[in-house]
Write an enzyme that holds these catalytic residues in place. Structure first.
Site, mmCIF file in Angstrom:
data_model
loop_
_atom_site.group_PDB
_atom_site.id
_atom_site.type_symbol
_atom_site.label_atom_id
_atom_site.label_comp_id
_atom_site.label_asym_id
_atom_site.label_seq_id
_atom_site.Cartn_x
_atom_site.Cartn_y
_atom_site.Cartn_z
ATOM 1 N NE ARG A 99 -10.787 2.217 6.125
ATOM 2 C CZ ARG A 99 -9.687 2.927 5.877
ATOM 3 N NH1 ARG A 99 -9.008 2.773 4.764
ATOM 4 N NH2 ARG A 99 -9.275 3.822 6.747
ATOM 5 C CB THR A 374 -4.973 6.370 -1.037
ATOM 6 O OG1 THR A 374 -4.803 6.086 0.350
ATOM 7 C CG2 THR A 374 -6.394 6.069 -1.434
ATOM 8 C CG ASP A 416 -6.438 5.408 8.063
ATOM 9 O OD1 ASP A 416 -5.637 6.338 8.243
ATOM 10 O OD2 ASP A 416 -6.789 5.028 6.933
ATOM 11 N N GLY A 467 -4.577 10.595 1.899
ATOM 12 C CA GLY A 467 -4.864 10.602 3.339
ATOM 13 C C GLY A 467 -5.866 11.691 3.674
HETATM 14 N N1 GLY Z 1 -5.659 5.356 4.544
HETATM 15 C C1 GLY Z 1 -6.176 6.587 4.184
HETATM 16 C C2 GLY Z 1 -7.646 6.688 4.335
HETATM 17 O O1 GLY Z 1 -8.335 5.681 4.273
HETATM 18 O O2 GLY Z 1 -8.137 7.767 4.541
#
Ligand code: GLY
Length: 563
Positions: A99, A374, A416, A467
């Protein structure tokens, strides 16, 4: 003659046993050895070739991931980050957190003005929105620990595709035409996605700068991205546009191996991603909350089933907002949240009568204490190793900024974080202190790469973009197979709905709910909002005889490729 007949029969036998092909029960592609299901046909093909040449599922995952960075720039990336869940053939599991992180210069109120008001769009449409990318470090770490092939082998197909180009799909041509003005406005040069005139399906997208960056990674490994020429180009971009990422941030970035979060649902074991993704915890909570109810008997998307699932979703997203964040910065009561007793208690006031409004639902008290984009891909190899990867730039094409001379898009993952307690992010998700911005912290995610076992055997590899809707999309895909006897293909294609506590609305696709069900649920107090599409699940189902079914979501260009 007899000989000719025997040869014909043998040829037919060979054809049917070697050629996977979709079968005739609304199944997706069925293959006997290995399967890759991803958001783009070129990436699935590259992953499958790696499998066929003897690479394992992790080799194929790394090749597929780099390929998606080229042929699926809306979400495939080297400028973003994600999560990988691995289950090896012997049942051992691992998860890798790659991440993005907040830059060291980030601070809690960076998206607020001096009076504490959120500055609209700043956490999405600026270089301040960019977190320190983790994708390249993640892929290299996965390959080093579990791969069998050298980096040159797995990255070369992506380099060749960036160098020589690939034919864009209709959806991509439409995207590039729609976003042309934005790409021109936010970049100080003309990126590869912009062309004179209109893009058409089948036009070739060539990305020479991206090919050069991928070559740097091939030749120098981690240093080819996090140090030297490419890192300097990224840091220059930040200086030019007021972003915060420095060479120090890049040099310091490290992915983290974490223990998988696990739970059970009836005969199934659920292996998923722990924080800083909320996905695994939330999915296990959802499954725990519906487990005691006769979902199969009630049937797929009947008013009772939807009422139950939405009640669970409200409670789970309320917990998400309160408790989840980066475990390296906040204490998260993971064990307590996924405890079956706790989940049962959370559902104690659920009844088949009227809906409890979200305002009357708050987080529980566990004892002791992304158009959204995503992309997800699922892989199983011939040895039975399985990999689930979800990766992202956050919104579609991230913040649309391409690093000059390096050819890759920047993420806008900082959105986020919770920019202000109680203030919704671009997915409408609310967060609090646990997910506040801090230097070096990872922003909370909803990504839910997941692997299921049935009675100790590999059963399903699954995940989705979308998302906040990722968690509920994976939840529905699992129930569709396990409770509603769908094939993998049917399960990923079936209409979906979504509730995330706040706003207090059921989002739904047209094919998810019929008017009778909607009317019955309206009488219980529900509000509805129709959406064009929710999630895009790419999954693999393992049959008892070990054949593999790929479920590639019809909502996109998603493709299953196997052999
Ligand atoms: N950017 C979407 C997530 O990581 O949930």
């Amino acid at each position: 003659m007899k000989n000719i007949n025997s040869i014909l029969i043998l040829l037919l036998f060979l054809f049917f046993s070697c050629n996977p092909g979709p079968d005739h029960q609304n199944r997706g592609l069925v293959a006997t050895h290995g399967m890759v299901v991803s958001a783009h046909p070129e990436a699935s093909y590259i992953g499958r070739q790696i499998l066929e040449k003897g690479g394992n599922a992790v080799d194929a995952a790394v090749a597929t991931d780099f390929a998606l960075a080229v042929c699926y720039p809306s979400a495939g990336n080297i400028g973003g980050g994600g999560f990988m869940v691995i289950r090896l053939k012997d049942g051992k599991t691992a998860t890798l957190d790659f991440r993005e992180k907040a830059p060291l210069l980030a601070y809690e109120k960076m998206f607020q003005d001096s009076s504490g008001k959120i500055i609209p769009g700043l956490s999405i449409n600026s270089d301040l929105a960019t977190g320190v990318p983790g994708a390249v470090a993640g892929m290299l770490a996965a390959l080093k620990k579990y791969g069998t092939l050298p980096l040159e082998k797995v990255i070369q197909p992506a380099i060749d595709m960036a160098e020589k180009g690939f034919p864009v799909t209709r959806k991509q041509a439409d995207d590039f035409n729609r976003l042309k003005e934005t790409f021109v406005r936010v970049n100080r040069f003309v990126p590869a996605f912009v062309k004179n005139g209109q893009w058409k399906v089948g036009d070739t997208l060539v990305q020479k700068d991206l090919a050069a960056t991928l070559r740097q990674i091939r030749d120098n490994g981690r240093a080819g991205f996090y140090q030297g020429e490419v890192a300097e180009k990224l840091a220059d971009q930040m200086k030019y546009d007021g972003g915060l990422i420095t060479l120090e941030d890049l040099a310091n970035y490290k992915p983290v191996w974490r223990e998988a979060v696990t739970g059970t649902y009836k005969d199934y074991k659920v292996i998923s991603m722990p924080p800083p993704s909320s996905g695994g915890v939330a999915l296990i909570q959802l499954l725990n909350m519906v487990e005691p109810w006769p979902v199969k008997k009630w049937g797929w998307n009947t008013s009772r089933t939807v009422h139950l699932m939405v009640a669970a979703e409200k409670r789970v997203y309320a917990d998400r907002a309160e408790f989840l964040g980066d475990p390296d910065y906040v204490d998260i009561p993971v064990k307590q949240l996924i405890d079956k007793g706790y989940c049962k208690k959370r559902m104690k006031n659920f009844s088949l009568g009227r809906a409890i409004p979200s305002d009357s639902i708050s987080h529980g008290n566990p004892p002791g204490y992304e158009s959204e984009e995503t992309t997800h891909f699922s892989i199983v190899d011939a040895r039975g190793n399985a990999v689930a990867v979800t990766t992202t730039l956050n919104r579609s094409y991230g913040n649309k900024v391409v690093v000059k001379g390096a050819g890759f898009l920047l993420n806008n993952e900082m959105d986020d974080f919770s920019s202000k307690p109680g203030y919704p992010n671009s997915f409408g998700l609310i967060g609090g202190k646990a997910n506040a911005i801090q230097p070096g912290k990872r922003m909370l995610s909803s990504m839910t790469p997941t692997i299921l076992e049935k009675n100790g055997h590999l059963f399903m590899v699954v995940g989705s973009p979308g998302g906040s809707t990722i968690i509920t999309s994976v939840f529905q895909a699992i129930l569709n197979v396990v409770e509603h006897n769908m094939t993998m293909q049917q399960a990923v294609d079936a209409g979906r709905f979504h509730h995330q506590w706040k706003p207090d609305v059921i989002f739904y696709e047209k094919s998810a709910l019929d008017s009778l069900t909607i009317n019955e649920l309206k009488k219980k107090g529900y509000e509805f909002h129709l959406r064009k599409s929710i999630g895009r699940v790419d999954a693999v189902l393992v049959f008892p005889d070990n054949r593999l079914e790929g479920g590639a979501d019809h909502r996109g260009d998603d493709t299953a490729d196997g052999y």
